[in-house]
Design a protein around this motif. Structure first.
Motif, PDB file in Angstrom:
ATOM      1  N   SER A  96       0.818  -1.217   0.000  1.00 21.34           N
ATOM      2  CA  SER A  96       0.000   0.000   0.000  1.00 21.34           C
ATOM      3  C   SER A  96       0.847   1.260   0.000  1.00 21.34           C
ATOM      4  O   SER A  96       0.312   2.366   0.046  1.00 21.34           O
ATOM      5  CB  SER A  96      -0.905   0.005   1.236  1.00 21.34           C
ATOM      6  N   GLY A  97       2.157   1.116  -0.057  1.00 23.27           N
ATOM      7  CA  GLY A  97       3.068   2.248   0.012  1.00 23.27           C
ATOM      8  C   GLY A  97       3.715   2.408   1.367  1.00 23.27           C
ATOM      9  O   GLY A  97       4.697   3.134   1.508  1.00 23.27           O
ATOM     10  N   GLU A  98       3.177   1.748   2.392  1.00 20.80           N
ATOM     11  CA  GLU A  98       3.728   1.783   3.738  1.00 20.80           C
ATOM     12  C   GLU A  98       3.782   0.361   4.294  1.00 20.80           C
ATOM     13  O   GLU A  98       2.931  -0.473   3.976  1.00 20.80           O
ATOM     14  CB  GLU A  98       2.863   2.650   4.668  1.00 20.80           C
ATOM     15  N   THR A  99       4.769   0.095   5.129  1.00 27.62           N
ATOM     16  CA  THR A  99       4.804  -1.191   5.823  1.00 27.62           C
ATOM     17  C   THR A  99       3.673  -1.241   6.845  1.00 27.62           C
ATOM     18  O   THR A  99       3.205  -0.194   7.313  1.00 27.62           O
ATOM     19  CB  THR A  99       6.148  -1.388   6.546  1.00 27.62           C
ATOM     20  N   PRO A 100       3.207  -2.423   7.213  1.00 29.36           N
ATOM     21  CA  PRO A 100       2.097  -2.510   8.170  1.00 29.36           C
ATOM     22  C   PRO A 100       2.474  -1.952   9.538  1.00 29.36           C
ATOM     23  O   PRO A 100       3.566  -2.223  10.051  1.00 29.36           O
ATOM     24  CB  PRO A 100       1.799  -4.010   8.239  1.00 29.36           C
ATOM     25  N   ALA A 101       1.561  -1.172  10.115  1.00 31.76           N
ATOM     26  CA  ALA A 101       1.753  -0.653  11.462  1.00 31.76           C
ATOM     27  C   ALA A 101       1.417  -1.729  12.480  1.00 31.76           C
ATOM     28  O   ALA A 101       0.833  -2.771  12.147  1.00 31.76           O
ATOM     29  CB  ALA A 101       0.878   0.581  11.669  1.00 31.76           C
ATOM     30  N   ALA A 102       1.763  -1.477  13.735  1.00 34.99           N
ATOM     31  CA  ALA A 102       1.460  -2.444  14.795  1.00 34.99           C
ATOM     32  C   ALA A 102      -0.040  -2.709  14.845  1.00 34.99           C
ATOM     33  O   ALA A 102      -0.855  -1.787  14.853  1.00 34.99           O
ATOM     34  CB  ALA A 102       1.945  -1.906  16.141  1.00 34.99           C
ATOM     35  N   GLY A 103      -0.390  -3.980  14.852  1.00 33.31           N
ATOM     36  CA  GLY A 103      -1.789  -4.374  14.904  1.00 33.31           C
ATOM     37  C   GLY A 103      -2.437  -4.554  13.549  1.00 33.31           C
ATOM     38  O   GLY A 103      -3.536  -5.111  13.460  1.00 33.31           O
ATOM     39  N   GLU A 104      -1.785  -4.101  12.478  1.00 36.02           N
ATOM     40  CA  GLU A 104      -2.324  -4.296  11.140  1.00 36.02           C
ATOM     41  C   GLU A 104      -1.937  -5.674  10.610  1.00 36.02           C
ATOM     42  O   GLU A 104      -0.894  -6.220  10.947  1.00 36.02           O
ATOM     43  CB  GLU A 104      -1.816  -3.214  10.191  1.00 36.02           C
ATOM     44  N   THR A 105      -2.784  -6.220   9.763  1.00 34.80           N
ATOM     45  CA  THR A 105      -2.580  -7.561   9.247  1.00 34.80           C
ATOM     46  C   THR A 105      -1.619  -7.557   8.055  1.00 34.80           C
ATOM     47  O   THR A 105      -1.735  -6.721   7.160  1.00 34.80           O
ATOM     48  CB  THR A 105      -3.916  -8.189   8.831  1.00 34.80           C
ATOM     49  N   PHE A 106      -0.699  -8.483   8.081  1.00 26.55           N
ATOM     50  CA  PHE A 106       0.243  -8.671   6.978  1.00 26.55           C
ATOM     51  C   PHE A 106       0.039 -10.069   6.417  1.00 26.55           C
ATOM     52  O   PHE A 106      -0.158 -11.034   7.164  1.00 26.55           O
ATOM     53  CB  PHE A 106       1.686  -8.506   7.478  1.00 26.55           C
ATOM     54  N   ARG A 107       0.067 -10.185   5.098  1.00 24.32           N
ATOM     55  CA  ARG A 107      -0.075 -11.473   4.418  1.00 24.32           C
ATOM     56  C   ARG A 107       1.082 -11.668   3.443  1.00 24.32           C
ATOM     57  O   ARG A 107       1.640 -10.699   2.930  1.00 24.32           O
ATOM     58  CB  ARG A 107      -1.403 -11.555   3.670  1.00 24.32           C
ATOM     59  N   ASN A 108       1.393 -12.912   3.160  1.00 28.22           N
ATOM     60  CA  ASN A 108       2.453 -13.216   2.205  1.00 28.22           C
ATOM     61  C   ASN A 108       2.110 -14.505   1.451  1.00 28.22           C
ATOM     62  O   ASN A 108       2.700 -15.562   1.689  1.00 28.22           O
ATOM     63  CB  ASN A 108       3.804 -13.348   2.922  1.00 28.22           C
ATOM     64  N   PRO A 109       1.150 -14.436   0.533  1.00 27.17           N
ATOM     65  CA  PRO A 109       0.770 -15.645  -0.211  1.00 27.17           C
ATOM     66  C   PRO A 109       1.895 -16.188  -1.080  1.00 27.17           C
ATOM     67  O   PRO A 109       1.936 -17.398  -1.357  1.00 27.17           O
ATOM     68  CB  PRO A 109      -0.428 -15.183  -1.045  1.00 27.17           C
ATOM     69  N   ASP A 110       2.822 -15.315  -1.526  1.00 30.14           N
ATOM     70  CA  ASP A 110       3.970 -15.804  -2.299  1.00 30.14           C
ATOM     71  C   ASP A 110       4.801 -16.775  -1.469  1.00 30.14           C
ATOM     72  O   ASP A 110       5.225 -17.839  -1.957  1.00 30.14           O
ATOM     73  CB  ASP A 110       4.850 -14.636  -2.749  1.00 30.14           C
ATOM     74  N   LEU A 111       5.060 -16.411  -0.207  1.00 27.79           N
ATOM     75  CA  LEU A 111       5.846 -17.288   0.657  1.00 27.79           C
ATOM     76  C   LEU A 111       5.087 -18.583   0.935  1.00 27.79           C
ATOM     77  O   LEU A 111       5.693 -19.664   0.999  1.00 27.79           O
ATOM     78  CB  LEU A 111       6.182 -16.581   1.965  1.00 27.79           C
ATOM     79  N   ALA A 112       3.772 -18.500   1.092  1.00 30.86           N
ATOM     80  CA  ALA A 112       2.972 -19.708   1.293  1.00 30.86           C
ATOM     81  C   ALA A 112       3.145 -20.670   0.119  1.00 30.86           C
ATOM     82  O   ALA A 112       3.285 -21.885   0.310  1.00 30.86           O
ATOM     83  CB  ALA A 112       1.499 -19.342   1.481  1.00 30.86           C
ATOM     84  N   ARG A 113       3.148 -20.140  -1.111  1.00 33.77           N
ATOM     85  CA  ARG A 113       3.347 -20.996  -2.286  1.00 33.77           C
ATOM     86  C   ARG A 113       4.754 -21.595  -2.307  1.00 33.77           C
ATOM     87  O   ARG A 113       4.940 -22.769  -2.664  1.00 33.77           O
ATOM     88  CB  ARG A 113       3.087 -20.194  -3.565  1.00 33.77           C
ATOM     89  N   THR A 114       5.753 -20.803  -1.914  1.00 36.12           N
ATOM     90  CA  THR A 114       7.118 -21.322  -1.867  1.00 36.12           C
ATOM     91  C   THR A 114       7.244 -22.423  -0.822  1.00 36.12           C
ATOM     92  O   THR A 114       7.878 -23.459  -1.065  1.00 36.12           O
ATOM     93  CB  THR A 114       8.104 -20.174  -1.558  1.00 36.12           C
ATOM     94  N   TYR A 115       6.651 -22.203   0.350  1.00 32.39           N
ATOM     95  CA  TYR A 115       6.658 -23.248   1.376  1.00 32.39           C
ATOM     96  C   TYR A 115       5.980 -24.525   0.874  1.00 32.39           C
ATOM     97  O   TYR A 115       6.422 -25.637   1.191  1.00 32.39           O
ATOM     98  CB  TYR A 115       5.944 -22.757   2.631  1.00 32.39           C
ATOM     99  N   ARG A 116       4.912 -24.388   0.106  1.00 36.46           N
ATOM    100  CA  ARG A 116       4.230 -25.564  -0.424  1.00 36.46           C
ATOM    101  C   ARG A 116       5.162 -26.339  -1.369  1.00 36.46           C
ATOM    102  O   ARG A 116       5.206 -27.577  -1.331  1.00 36.46           O
ATOM    103  CB  ARG A 116       2.957 -25.148  -1.169  1.00 36.46           C
ATOM    104  N   LEU A 117       5.930 -25.624  -2.184  1.00 39.20           N
ATOM    105  CA  LEU A 117       6.893 -26.281  -3.067  1.00 39.20           C
ATOM    106  C   LEU A 117       7.944 -27.046  -2.257  1.00 39.20           C
ATOM    107  O   LEU A 117       8.304 -28.182  -2.597  1.00 39.20           O
ATOM    108  CB  LEU A 117       7.585 -25.243  -3.958  1.00 39.20           C
ATOM    109  N   ILE A 118       8.427 -26.434  -1.183  1.00 37.34           N
ATOM    110  CA  ILE A 118       9.443 -27.088  -0.345  1.00 37.34           C
ATOM    111  C   ILE A 118       8.832 -28.258   0.413  1.00 37.34           C
ATOM    112  O   ILE A 118       9.467 -29.307   0.565  1.00 37.34           O
ATOM    113  CB  ILE A 118      10.067 -26.055   0.620  1.00 37.34           C
TER     114      ILE A 118
END
Length: 605
Positions: A236-258
């Motif tokens: 969104s142009g800023e990193t998530p502030a404390a208490g805001e939700t962060f997601r990383n579906p790319d990493l989830a897909r990489t973990y699935r490959l591993i």
């Protein structure tokens, strides 16, 4: 299992533990602000409330249990580890699950783009075993090219020349092959679930993420090098502030490959292909061949005896022996008589650090490429000679390495299981998020550990192709009478051996329990002949002795009288976790301690 199933499967007591007031967990105390941003939270003169038992400065009780324990830098990672143990997993299984979760939850400190070291108590062998998961420099990258990219003799942190082979995934695989009980793929399910669905970001991680992304993808970065990092961590142009939700579906897909393809998916399969193609596109040097050639290394840890306690460290290309050198020197002094948190005590500890770190700057390197005089550095005779350089009334100045005969971010966590295995595990990207380079669609940043090579001709840590750089990440372990006592660590660049030494001194000399030993005010000496970054030019004469606000004023004054440049600093004095083993056999009890300066917890059951 998905995240909802994973969380709902936990007992009510476990899911309630992070609440304020729990005897097993407490919220981290913000260093400079509250979650609401109120100025009332910035009061260094106000300290934790009174306790009716234990050390007056302790922030919480330890977590006790018979069957297992986990301490890590994020509550959800700890819960994943506990659940893995309860499903019959070994301490190594749980540690892999914890580390995978932290790669998403705490990306500013760790991830599969970095390296990994572990020490563990093997109950069947009755000994401490070590594993070095440290990657090597690209074989196609020459010393001349690295020197051409350097500034004032320092390798740039945020550049492809600082990228070395990530060792973490192979370390996980190697440990699991020997010590795993659950299926490899099952260990990734908690991390895949939470990375897909997201999690609120805690205070310390949120602050560090904003700072480190500004560094890794700053104005000096090329557009093609920073666009993936910005898209991943600040969509969104800023990193998530404390208490805001962060997601990383790319990493989830990489973990699935591993999870499905094992370590080969990372080093020889689709992940390796993507890393290779990305670095070729931006003009990098690490190749698929470099990744395919990587293997972790089993090692027998080194140790020294400190007043009846054997303190262990991995020697190969790490700074682990700095802890052992400091303790060897301090053993020559009456630390108990010097007094807890006195000027004399801190003076002796910081003086030992200065001496040990000059040896670190001169001798530590990859033993495959240099002859490191380890036996001499760890000998009691050499420690006695170094101790003679310390006066009780004056800081040692100047300091030099011995004559040998003929700001960094990391995650540390520890796990213990019902069979007596205890794992001390540390994993890092090096400079916060790492190099700033995120391979297309993989969801993680490559480490910049190669920045720690020397460019000084003749130095044992001189850059060379296919060489492991000097490493700052070090797990800790201590045994007594041939039995495991503590699996512990203190995160944070060159704070690590300083923090480990303070823990041992607090426990052995001052009789503090595992939690109070970590809550005790810390010191951190900055400066040695070894530069750690562009911001750290190395020794500038005396360096600076940073002390936490809890250090008594009389102690600070006494240090100044001895010649130290004392800088009271609110900041990062390392992050600590520990599992202590008490008793043996059916009477075994684990006591788990956690860091009050960060976001994590420790649980036992």
């Amino acid at each position: 299992m998905d995240r909802r199933t994973f969380l709902s499967s936990l007992p009510v007591a476990a899911t309630a533990l992070p609440m304020v007031g729990s005897p097993l967990a407490a919220q981290a105390r913000p260093a400079a602000s509250t979650a609401s941003g109120s100025d009332f939270g910035n009061r260094p003169d106000i300290h934790a409330g009174d306790r009716t038992a234990g050390a007056s400065f302790a922030t919480r009780s330890m977590a006790y249990g018979h069957n297992g324990a986990v301490g890590a830098a994020h509550p959800l990672a700890v819960l994943a580890g506990v659940e893995t143990l309860k499903r019959g997993g070994s301490a190594v299984d749980a540690a892999i699950a914890v580390n995978a979760c932290l790669g998403f939850l705490e990306p500013v400190s760790c991830g599969i783009g970095g390296d990994c070291y572990a020490m563990l108590w093997d109950p069947k062998l009755g000994m401490v075993v070590g594993l070095a998961g440290s990657g090597r420099s690209p074989r196609s990258l020459s010393l001349a090219t690295v020197r051409s990219r350097a500034t004032a003799g320092i390798i740039p942190a945020f550049n492809s020349v600082s990228v070395s082979v990530p060792g973490a995934v192979d370390a996980w695989w190697t440990l699991h092959e020997r010590y795993g009980r659950l299926k490899w793929a099952d260990l990734f399910e908690p991390a895949i679930a939470v990375a897909k669905e997201g999690a609120p970001v805690p205070e310390i991680i949120a602050a560090n993420l904003k700072r480190e992304l500004n560094r890794a993808a700053g104005p000096n970065s090329k557009a093609e090098e920073k666009e993936n990092a910005l898209r991943l961590f600040a969509p969104s142009g800023e990193t998530p502030a404390a208490g805001e939700t962060f997601r990383n579906p790319d990493l989830a897909r990489t973990y699935r490959l591993i999870a499905e393809g094992g370590r080969d998916a990372f080093y020889e399969g689709p992940v390796a292909d993507t890393i290779h193609a990305y670095l070729q596109r931006i003009g990098g040097f690490l190749t698929k061949a470099d990744l395919a050639a990587h293997r972790s290394e089993w090692t027998t840890p080194l140790f020294v005896n400190y007043r009846g306690v054997d303190v262990h460290a991995i020697g190969a290309n790490t700074q682990g022996i700095a802890t052992l050198q400091m303790l060897n020197i301090l053993e020559k002094f009456d630390m108990k008589g010097a007094g807890f948190q006195t000027a004399l005590s801190l003076h002796l500890q910081a003086s030992a650090k200065r001496l040990a770190f000059e040896d670190r700057a001169r001798f530590y390197a990859d033993p495959d490429f240099a002859k490191v005089p380890t036996d001499w550095l760890l000998s009691k005779d050499y420690a006695a000679l170094r101790a003679e350089l310390i006066r009780p009334d004056r800081m040692p100045e100047p300091v030099f390495p011995g004559e040998a005969p003929g700001h960094g971010d990391t995650t540390y966590f520890t796990v213990a299981d019902k069979d007596g295995m205890m794992v001390s595990w540390i994993q890092s990207n090096f400079r916060g998020l790492g190099s700033g380079l995120v391979p297309d669609g993989l969801g993680f940043m490559l480490q910049n550990r190669g920045q720690l090579f020397s460019l000084e001709e003749g130095h044992p840590n001189l850059y060379a192709p296919g060489k492991r750089p000097f490493q700052t990440i070090i797990p800790g372990f201590a045994t007594r009478a041939g039995q495991p006592w503590m699996s512990f660590g203190v995160m944070g660049g060159d704070m690590q051996p300083q923090g480990q030494t303070q823990i041992i001194v607090n426990r052995v000399d001052y009789g503090l329990d595992a939690q109070a030993a970590g809550d005790s005010p810390r010191w951190y000496h900055e400066g040695s002949s070894q530069s750690m970054s562009e911001d750290d030019p190395g020794m500038t004469s005396k360096g600076e002795l940073h002390v936490e606000s809890g250090v008594p004023e009389a102690t600070k004054a006494g240090l100044v009288e001895r010649g130290w440049i004392v800088t009271p600093t609110v900041g990062d004095y390392g992050r600590y976790h520990c599992i202590e083993r008490r008793g043996h056999g059916t009477e075994r009890v684990y006591a788990a301690a956690s860091e009050m300066r960060a976001d994590g917890i420790a649980l036992a059951y």
